[in-house]
Design a protein around this motif. Structure first.
Motif, PDB file in Angstrom:
ATOM      1  N   ILE A   1      37.511  44.658  36.042  1.00  0.00           N
ATOM      2  CA  ILE A   1      37.144  45.853  36.658  1.00  0.00           C
ATOM      3  C   ILE A   1      37.855  45.890  37.975  1.00  0.00           C
ATOM      4  CG2 ILE A   1      34.483  46.326  35.799  1.00  0.00           C
ATOM      5  CD1 ILE A   1      33.755  44.640  38.610  1.00  0.00           C
ATOM      6  N   ASP A   2      38.363  44.754  38.641  1.00  0.00           N
ATOM      7  CA  ASP A   2      39.110  44.871  39.812  1.00  0.00           C
ATOM      8  C   ASP A   2      39.809  43.629  39.730  1.00  0.00           C
ATOM      9  OD1 ASP A   2      39.923  46.101  42.257  1.00  0.00           O
ATOM     10  OD2 ASP A   2      37.918  46.188  42.811  1.00  0.00           O
ATOM     11  N   ARG A   3      40.602  43.696  40.908  1.00  0.00           N
ATOM     12  CA  ARG A   3      41.554  42.667  41.281  1.00  0.00           C
ATOM     13  C   ARG A   3      41.713  42.452  42.494  1.00  0.00           C
ATOM     14  NH1 ARG A   3      45.093  39.052  40.149  1.00  0.00           N
ATOM     15  NH2 ARG A   3      45.616  38.475  42.232  1.00  0.00           N
ATOM     16  N   ALA A   4      41.257  41.145  43.118  1.00  0.00           N
ATOM     17  CA  ALA A   4      41.236  40.931  44.806  1.00  0.00           C
ATOM     18  C   ALA A   4      41.901  39.708  44.947  1.00  0.00           C
ATOM     19  CB  ALA A   4      39.723  40.692  44.994  1.00  0.00           C
ATOM     20  N   ASP A   5      42.529  39.717  46.253  1.00  0.00           N
ATOM     21  CA  ASP A   5      43.189  38.603  46.782  1.00  0.00           C
ATOM     22  C   ASP A   5      42.052  37.427  46.796  1.00  0.00           C
ATOM     23  OD1 ASP A   5      45.726  39.597  47.197  1.00  0.00           O
ATOM     24  OD2 ASP A   5      45.023  40.846  48.779  1.00  0.00           O
ATOM     25  N   VAL A   6      40.914  37.800  47.399  1.00  0.00           N
ATOM     26  CA  VAL A   6      39.934  36.779  47.616  1.00  0.00           C
ATOM     27  C   VAL A   6      38.491  37.250  47.181  1.00  0.00           C
ATOM     28  CG1 VAL A   6      38.820  35.380  49.398  1.00  0.00           C
ATOM     29  CG2 VAL A   6      40.961  36.084  49.927  1.00  0.00           C
TER      30      VAL A   6
ATOM     31  N   GLY B   1      44.918  24.455  36.337  1.00  0.00           N
ATOM     32  CA  GLY B   1      44.418  24.035  37.889  1.00  0.00           C
ATOM     33  C   GLY B   1      44.839  25.300  38.718  1.00  0.00           C
ATOM     34  N   GLN B   2      44.580  26.415  38.223  1.00  0.00           N
ATOM     35  CA  GLN B   2      44.695  27.629  39.215  1.00  0.00           C
ATOM     36  C   GLN B   2      43.692  28.609  38.881  1.00  0.00           C
ATOM     37  OE1 GLN B   2      46.497  28.508  41.784  1.00  0.00           O
ATOM     38  NE2 GLN B   2      45.148  30.143  41.973  1.00  0.00           N
ATOM     39  N   VAL B   3      42.808  28.919  40.048  1.00  0.00           N
ATOM     40  CA  VAL B   3      41.739  29.832  39.607  1.00  0.00           C
ATOM     41  C   VAL B   3      42.329  31.208  39.372  1.00  0.00           C
ATOM     42  CG1 VAL B   3      41.281  30.703  41.862  1.00  0.00           C
ATOM     43  CG2 VAL B   3      39.305  30.154  40.584  1.00  0.00           C
ATOM     44  N   LYS B   4      41.569  31.955  38.477  1.00  0.00           N
ATOM     45  CA  LYS B   4      42.019  33.147  38.098  1.00  0.00           C
ATOM     46  C   LYS B   4      41.138  34.358  38.484  1.00  0.00           C
ATOM     47  CE  LYS B   4      46.076  31.902  36.316  1.00  0.00           C
ATOM     48  NZ  LYS B   4      47.350  32.345  36.654  1.00  0.00           N
ATOM     49  N   GLY B   5      39.721  34.115  38.693  1.00  0.00           N
ATOM     50  CA  GLY B   5      38.999  35.129  38.807  1.00  0.00           C
ATOM     51  C   GLY B   5      37.155  34.858  38.618  1.00  0.00           C
ATOM     52  N   VAL B   6      36.516  35.712  38.711  1.00  0.00           N
ATOM     53  CA  VAL B   6      35.194  35.300  38.044  1.00  0.00           C
ATOM     54  C   VAL B   6      34.695  36.404  37.149  1.00  0.00           C
ATOM     55  CG1 VAL B   6      34.574  34.484  40.271  1.00  0.00           C
ATOM     56  CG2 VAL B   6      34.313  36.807  40.330  1.00  0.00           C
TER      57      VAL B   6
ATOM     58  N   ILE C   1      34.535  41.594  35.114  1.00  0.00           N
ATOM     59  CA  ILE C   1      35.537  40.743  35.172  1.00  0.00           C
ATOM     60  C   ILE C   1      36.302  41.052  36.568  1.00  0.00           C
ATOM     61  CG2 ILE C   1      37.412  39.036  34.957  1.00  0.00           C
ATOM     62  CD1 ILE C   1      36.524  39.200  31.875  1.00  0.00           C
ATOM     63  N   ILE C   2      36.394  40.135  37.653  1.00  0.00           N
ATOM     64  CA  ILE C   2      37.365  40.562  38.962  1.00  0.00           C
ATOM     65  C   ILE C   2      38.328  39.261  38.998  1.00  0.00           C
ATOM     66  CG2 ILE C   2      37.263  40.895  41.272  1.00  0.00           C
ATOM     67  CD1 ILE C   2      34.104  41.204  41.017  1.00  0.00           C
ATOM     68  N   GLU C   3      39.576  39.757  38.847  1.00  0.00           N
ATOM     69  CA  GLU C   3      40.753  38.757  38.834  1.00  0.00           C
ATOM     70  C   GLU C   3      40.904  38.681  40.595  1.00  0.00           C
ATOM     71  OE1 GLU C   3      43.154  40.036  34.907  1.00  0.00           O
ATOM     72  OE2 GLU C   3      43.730  40.842  36.937  1.00  0.00           O
ATOM     73  N   ALA C   4      41.241  37.048  40.685  1.00  0.00           N
ATOM     74  CA  ALA C   4      41.447  36.844  42.219  1.00  0.00           C
ATOM     75  C   ALA C   4      42.499  35.516  42.362  1.00  0.00           C
ATOM     76  CB  ALA C   4      40.248  36.581  42.929  1.00  0.00           C
ATOM     77  N   ASP C   5      43.197  35.703  43.349  1.00  0.00           N
ATOM     78  CA  ASP C   5      43.933  34.661  43.484  1.00  0.00           C
ATOM     79  C   ASP C   5      43.231  33.254  44.264  1.00  0.00           C
ATOM     80  OD1 ASP C   5      46.281  35.708  42.667  1.00  0.00           O
ATOM     81  OD2 ASP C   5      46.632  36.677  44.819  1.00  0.00           O
ATOM     82  N   PHE C   6      42.150  33.813  44.760  1.00  0.00           N
ATOM     83  CA  PHE C   6      41.334  32.916  45.683  1.00  0.00           C
ATOM     84  C   PHE C   6      39.919  33.280  45.424  1.00  0.00           C
ATOM     85  CE2 PHE C   6      45.255  32.440  47.822  1.00  0.00           C
ATOM     86  CZ  PHE C   6      45.456  31.212  48.001  1.00  0.00           C
TER      87      PHE C   6
ATOM     88  N   THR D   1      41.042  22.636  40.913  1.00  0.00           N
ATOM     89  CA  THR D   1      41.367  23.710  40.545  1.00  0.00           C
ATOM     90  C   THR D   1      41.901  24.539  41.915  1.00  0.00           C
ATOM     91  OG1 THR D   1      39.675  23.851  39.127  1.00  0.00           O
ATOM     92  CG2 THR D   1      40.502  26.046  39.716  1.00  0.00           C
ATOM     93  N   HIS D   2      43.055  24.875  42.097  1.00  0.00           N
ATOM     94  CA  HIS D   2      43.638  25.308  43.210  1.00  0.00           C
ATOM     95  C   HIS D   2      43.437  26.716  43.430  1.00  0.00           C
ATOM     96  CE1 HIS D   2      46.729  27.602  45.499  1.00  0.00           C
ATOM     97  NE2 HIS D   2      46.651  26.496  46.231  1.00  0.00           N
ATOM     98  N   GLY D   3      43.172  27.408  44.435  1.00  0.00           N
ATOM     99  CA  GLY D   3      42.338  28.530  44.881  1.00  0.00           C
ATOM    100  C   GLY D   3      41.053  28.414  44.918  1.00  0.00           C
ATOM    101  N   PHE D   4      40.250  27.673  44.205  1.00  0.00           N
ATOM    102  CA  PHE D   4      38.868  27.738  44.427  1.00  0.00           C
ATOM    103  C   PHE D   4      38.286  26.659  45.399  1.00  0.00           C
ATOM    104  CE2 PHE D   4      34.700  26.039  43.256  1.00  0.00           C
ATOM    105  CZ  PHE D   4      34.066  27.101  43.050  1.00  0.00           C
ATOM    106  N   MET D   5      37.611  27.331  46.607  1.00  0.00           N
ATOM    107  CA  MET D   5      37.369  26.686  47.712  1.00  0.00           C
ATOM    108  C   MET D   5      35.919  26.519  47.778  1.00  0.00           C
ATOM    109  SD  MET D   5      38.966  27.183  51.207  1.00  0.00           S
ATOM    110  CE  MET D   5      37.813  27.988  52.494  1.00  0.00           C
ATOM    111  N   ASN D   6      35.407  25.364  47.958  1.00  0.00           N
ATOM    112  CA  ASN D   6      34.005  25.009  48.286  1.00  0.00           C
ATOM    113  C   ASN D   6      33.573  25.335  49.755  1.00  0.00           C
ATOM    114  OD1 ASN D   6      32.521  24.435  45.701  1.00  0.00           O
ATOM    115  ND2 ASN D   6      33.980  22.676  45.572  1.00  0.00           N
TER     116      ASN D   6
END
Lengths: 122, 588, 416
Positions: free
Chosen positions: B84-89, B272-277, B283-288, B424-429
């Protein structure tokens, strides 16, 4: 067997009164402390009555429901029928307290009245 | 390390005990414990072993089904809808951490979406706490908590000025009248010094009286003298949801999008790279993806392929006291004459007696370990704990206007986790932000954004600051605290402020309409309550709930039966009165 | 800010306030103003569509709305000014009121006398210590009544009612008629809180069970009520472990008591009575603040609206005496003593020199008793003796006593 024991509501003493049929078709009572209790219990046994109070739909008024009340008591057995009839009617504002909403509801001889005055929506 | 852990599990009689440790020294425990408390104790004991970074618990409890959230329906729904969308974060969770990060990040040229499972911001832990802006004297020295608490406390002044929420920096005066209680005050003072708490100092009775003159009369009444007193001038109080709403509205003003009723079912990642949720809204695609999911943060991290901690919910119950019993002093703390009558959870500082900016006294919170993350039930035991914190004889059970509970997201290390996932890079806890998470929030946001920007910079993608970033959120109109002249002028300007909806708290129709037409739209009765206080008084909405419901329905263009108390499934009304004899359900 | 001067300001346009305003005008007040926060007069009576009102006063079986209408209609022919949707924000001991509404803005009203008639509010779930979740579907009987009777919506399909006072019983019947299944009425006390008539006509008529010495201890359901746990209680009203029972339902209606709404009174530093939770009043229903009177449920929670109206009239008569200078500016009092078997008496005190007049005392007994005398003793003499076949705490006793002498009257219950 039909119910024949009643809690008297005439006064706060709340006697438990038993209604016993006589040979002559009448009734005597036991447990009541006063004459009014006897009258109440026999009436509850032979011909119980209740007031009808509910609301009906009202259009174009400040509120969506209009409270109504019966002018007198109706037979308890007819109460449900009276209410069902009232759920199907709808009145139009303005209404004055005491206006007859339904005449002789369900053939009981009792009228249903508006229980308040309600103005139209401005 | 391994032996030590095995010994712990043996000592606690964990059946079928097993442990594994990864290269980061994240220890995963399995086995069967005899009680929930044992499971918690094992986790804590293992987390204290030298070298253990954190503890993941797969342990079970005999005779207890630990409730697990089923994400399948959300995943199914989200995948059906598709992207449904794409975001940076993407930020998961609209509590104080998520909204704080969103707001601070909104100064940069980034597309930011906050997804929240509840119907509103501050839906969980961020609303169910006592609003203390702790000074930093209670956190264990050397922890991230201690550092961010002191730093966050300091930053609150700026947040409050920019965002227009009330911060009452009332300070805390911890006073004792018995010699045997002096060491505990001195110990707190030492911790405060170690943690760098601003302005912390021991004061004499005379100084204490200067700080709060009412102390004198109270000591006289008690016939006591102070044996020690610790003054923590930086301690403050806020209404926690005021903070979160202000953060969210300011973030929205600066372009952040909020999606409510939007549970995350999965975190997408590849190589090893996050792609979205995957959310129930698509689904929202995201870099972070920043994980601020509170009690569910461990599960989100697991979805991202990084299983590195377990959240064990710690329930806190708070009693709110009617304003007719005002706080004894204008400072927090108070005079202690004896040891607490009820023991507190050793891993939690628990709560005492404090007050809100509106000067309602709060008692609690308690600190009870519970297996269910959704368990916010109040219990007689927890209320007894909260009431045991009461040091004012005038106040009893009869003065309570509301009891509520919330769960704090604690991990076994009992410290905050703020890091870019090494897996997983881009995923921050941003996880395990339990108390003092509210006080630490500005520093948590700063640290998280620091990590994020460094990472972006490393990849040559540092975002620009937006020239039109506006950090200012005007304070909310506050009818009840105005002078009568000001109130008169306001009503003349806008008659809607002349109509009081909530009688107890004197909240006007104008204030409610302002809230409904704000950037982060409240759609439930509780959401209105959090924004305006309507329904927060002693009648608890008895009079105003129908009026608020009517306003919400009117302004949102919804039917009355669709208005909820607290989001999906909590509709206040079921259906219209029956209009004919056949309808109306169960009457025989 | 609007400056307004009135002889008598009445705060609240429910049954107490309406009666007070009308009586004040009858007694010659030139400017009477009613300040009502709702959009219409009548107060809570407007949602009381059931009958049973006005038995004493009008000797008729009226509904609450009808009873209110009688008073509202009388206003037509008077000069009483009514301010609707008007909230009083502050009341001072000097009889000044700050009130606002959308059209007048803020008003500063200086009053010859003030009559408080704000009524009462309902106790809530937290106040009766029901534990568990806080979902939708928990509401006070009054809120449920408003939704059903005035707004025309049903707040549930299967209900449990806590509290067997008249409001709880009335709502049991009302909800049943609307098609809500009422699973039972639960009462923490060993005896019902409401009138026998209501037990018979609201519960027995519809086969709704009444569970005495039982309370609701827990609510389940995070979004909407899914069930409640009920539990038997011992003689100290403490839950008895092992007697818990879970009742599936989606609505919990609380009829657990009323509390006089005295926030304004407290603001004016009026002395309160911890037993009635209302202001301490004298034989004119004047509070500790000269010129400020209290009547209806703000002074004490009455059981019958007839008494509420009566108290309004007493307060209005007092207010007119005050305006005319017939009452002392610094009054001295003698106490009215609740003696054996009496929980409280209103008025709580008499003017020291108020000799030679009829005073109506309202009181509640401590426990149910049959065949008793209510006695009033003053200076060692029994000055009034009434026989009652039955007394019970839910039913207020109203006793008119001709007060003379200087003594402190004491009321007590003695067995026949």
């Amino acid at each position: 067997m039909a119910k024949n024991v009643y809690t008297c509501v005439v006064c706060p003493v709340s006697c438990t009164i038993e209604v016993i049929p006589n040979a002559d078709g009448g009734f005597t009572t036991e447990g009541n402390q006063c004459k009014r209790g006897e009258k109440y219990a026999i009436s509850e046994h032979t011909d119980p009555v209740r007031m009808v109070t509910t609301t009906v739909k009202i259009r174009n008024a400040i509120l969506p429901r209009l409270p109504v009340i019966s002018e007198g008591e109706v037979p308890k057995g007819k109460l449900k029928e009276c209410l069902n009839d009232l759920y199907q009617i709808s009145v139009e504002a303005p209404v004055r307290c005491g206006d007859i909403i339904v005449k002789n509801i369900c053939g009981t001889g009792v009228n249903i009245l508006a229980a308040r005055t309600m103005k139209e929506k401005n | 390390m391994v032996k030590e852990i095995q010994k712990i599990m043996e000592d606690f009689h964990v059946k079928d005990a097993n442990m594994t440790a990864d290269e980061r020294n994240i220890v995963t425990l399995s086995g069967v414990c005899d009680s929930w408390q044992t499971l918690i104790d094992v986790g804590h004991a293992v987390a204290k072993v030298d070298g253990v970074k954190n503890v993941v618990s797969d342990m079970e409890v005999e005779g207890l089904t630990i409730p697990k959230k089923n994400y399948e329906p959300y995943i199914k729904k989200g995948k059906e809808i598709g992207v449904i969308d794409r975001a940076d974060v993407v930020i998961i969770g609209a509590g104080v951490s998520g909204c704080g990060i969103a707001r601070e990040l909104s100064r940069y040229n980034l597309k930011i979406i906050v997804v929240e499972m509840g119907d509103d911001v501050a839906y969980a832990a961020s609303k169910a706490n006592n609003g203390d802006i702790h000074a930093g004297h209670a956190a264990k020295s050397g922890t991230l908590k201690a550092k961010l608490n002191v730093e966050g406390n300091r930053m609150y002044t700026q947040w409050s000025e920019e965002l227009g929420f009330r911060l009452e920096r009332c300070g805390s005066l911890q006073m004792v009248t018995e010699d045997r209680l002096v060491p505990s005050v001195e110990k707190t003072y030492e911790t405060a010094l170690k943690n760098g708490v601003d302005g912390a100092r021991m004061v004499t009775q005379e100084e204490a009286i200067q700080i709060e003159p009412r102390v004198e009369a109270e000591l006289k009444r008690m016939g006591k003298e102070l044996k020690a007193a610790l003054w923590l001038p930086s301690m403050g109080v806020v209404e926690p949801y005021e903070v979160v709403v202000a953060l969210a509205e300011n973030a929205a003003k600066n372009g952040v999008q909020f999606l409510f009723d939007c549970t995350v079912g999965d975190v997408l990642h590849e190589d090893g790279q996050v792609k979205g949720v995957v959310t129930e809204k698509g689904i929202i695609e995201a870099d972070f993806v920043i994980n601020c999911a509170g009690v569910y943060a461990d599960e989100m991290s697991w979805m991202a392929g990084d299983r590195s901690y377990t959240i064990h919910p710690r329930k806190g119950t708070i009693a709110i006291i009617d304003k007719t019993c005002p706080p004894l002093f204008s400072v927090l703390g108070g005079i202690t004459t004896h040891e607490p009558t009820m023991k507190k959870n050793v891993e939690s500082k628990g709560g005492g007696m404090c007050f809100t900016p509106e000067h309602n006294i709060l008692l609690g919170p308690s600190a009870t370990e519970v297996p269910d993350k959704e368990d916010v039930d109040t219990t007689p035991e927890d209320l007894a704990y909260a009431m045991s914190r009461n040091s004012n004889e005038q106040i009893g059970i009869g003065n309570i206007i509301r009891i509520f509970a919330g769960t704090r997201p604690a991990d076994f290390k009992e410290d905050f986790i703020i890091e870019m996932s090494p897996i997983t890079h881009g995923f921050m806890n941003v996880g395990a932000i339990q108390s003092p998470g509210l006080a630490s929030a500005p520093a948590v946001a700063k640290m998280a954004i620091g990590i994020l920007l460094d990472d972006m910079e490393k990849n040559g993608k540092r975002p620009e600051e937006k020239p039109d970033y506006d950090p200012i959120q005007p304070p909310k109109l506050d009818f009840r605290h105005m002078t009568h002249e000001e109130q008169d002028a306001l009503i003349k300007k806008d008659p809607r402020y002349g109509k009081i909806i909530c009688r107890c708290e004197q909240i006007t129709e104008g204030e409610i309409l302002d809230a409904v037409h704000s950037l982060v739209v409240p759609t439930s009765i509780d959401a209105i309550k959090r924004r305006t206080r309507a329904g927060m008084g002693r009648c608890q909405g008895g009079f105003c709930q129908p009026r608020v419901l009517e306003l919400l329905a009117r302004e949102l263009g919804e039917d009355w039966v669709n208005i909820t108390l607290k989001g999906r499934g909590s509709n206040v009304l079921i259906c219209p009165n029956r209009e004919n004899a056949e309808e109306g359900g169960s009457r025989s | 800010m609007k400056e307004i001067k009135v002889d008598v300001a009445v705060i609240g346009g429910g049954p107490a306030g309406l009666a007070a305003a009308l009586e004040a005008e009858r007694r010659g007040a030139k400017k009477v103003m009613i300040l009502e926060r709702d959009m219409e007069l009548g107060g809570i009576l407007q949602q009381c569509i059931h009958d049973g009102f006005g038995l004493h006063r009008f000797n008729a079986r009226m509904s609450g709305a009808q009873y209110a209408q009688k008073f509202i209609d009388q206003l037509q022919d008077t000069g009483i000014e009514v301010k609707l949707e008007t909230i009083v924000l502050d009341l001072t001991a000097k009889r000044e009121i700050y009130a606002c509404n959308s059209t007048d803005g803020m008003m500063h009203i200086q009053c010859g006398a003030v009559i408080l008639a704000m009524g009462c509010r309902e106790r809530t779930a937290s106040q009766v210590l029901i534990y568990g979740a806080r979902p939708a579907g928990v509401m006070t009987a009054g809120t449920a009544q408003r939704y059903i009777n005035m707004e025309g919506y049903l707040p549930g399909r299967q209900a449990v009612i806590l509290g067997s006072g008249d409001i709880g019983l009335i709502m049991a019947r009302r909800m049943t008629l609307e098609g809500i299944q009422v699973k039972g009425v639960y009462e923490v006390m060993p005896s019902p809180g409401g009138l026998t008539r209501n037990i018979v006509q609201c519960l027995d008529d519809y086969g709704i069970p009444l569970h005495l010495s039982t309370t609701v201890t827990r609510i389940k359901g995070n979004k909407r009520v899914e069930s409640v746990t009920v539990c038997k209680v011992d003689e100290n009203r403490k839950p008895i472990p092992g007697t818990e029972e879970e009742i599936p339902c989606d609505l919990l209606v609380l009829a657990v008591g009323l509390i006089p709404e005295n926030e304004l009174s407290r603001g004016a530093d009026i002395e309160m009575d911890p037993r009635t939770k209302g202001p301490v009043v004298d034989n004119n229903f004047m509070t500790s603040c000269p010129g400020i009177f209290a009547c209806g449920n703000v002074s004490v929670v009455f059981d019958l609206v007839d008494y509420v109206s009566q108290s309004g009239e007493i307060a209005a008569a007092g207010a007119m005496r005050y305006i005319k200078g017939e009452l002392p500016q610094c009054p001295e009092y003698r106490e009215v003593i609740p003696g054996d078997g009496i929980n409280f008496v209103v008025p709580q005190r008499l003017l020291k020199d108020c000799a030679e007049e009829d005073v109506t005392f309202f009181m509640r007994v401590k426990k149910p008793q049959k065949k008793v005398y209510l006695q009033c003793i003053s200076e060692g003499n029994i000055i009034k003796k009434e026989r009652h076949n039955s007394v019970a705490p839910p039913e207020m006793l109203a006793s008119k006593v001709y007060v003379n002498g200087k003594g402190s009257p004491e009321f007590r219950i003695v067995e026949v």
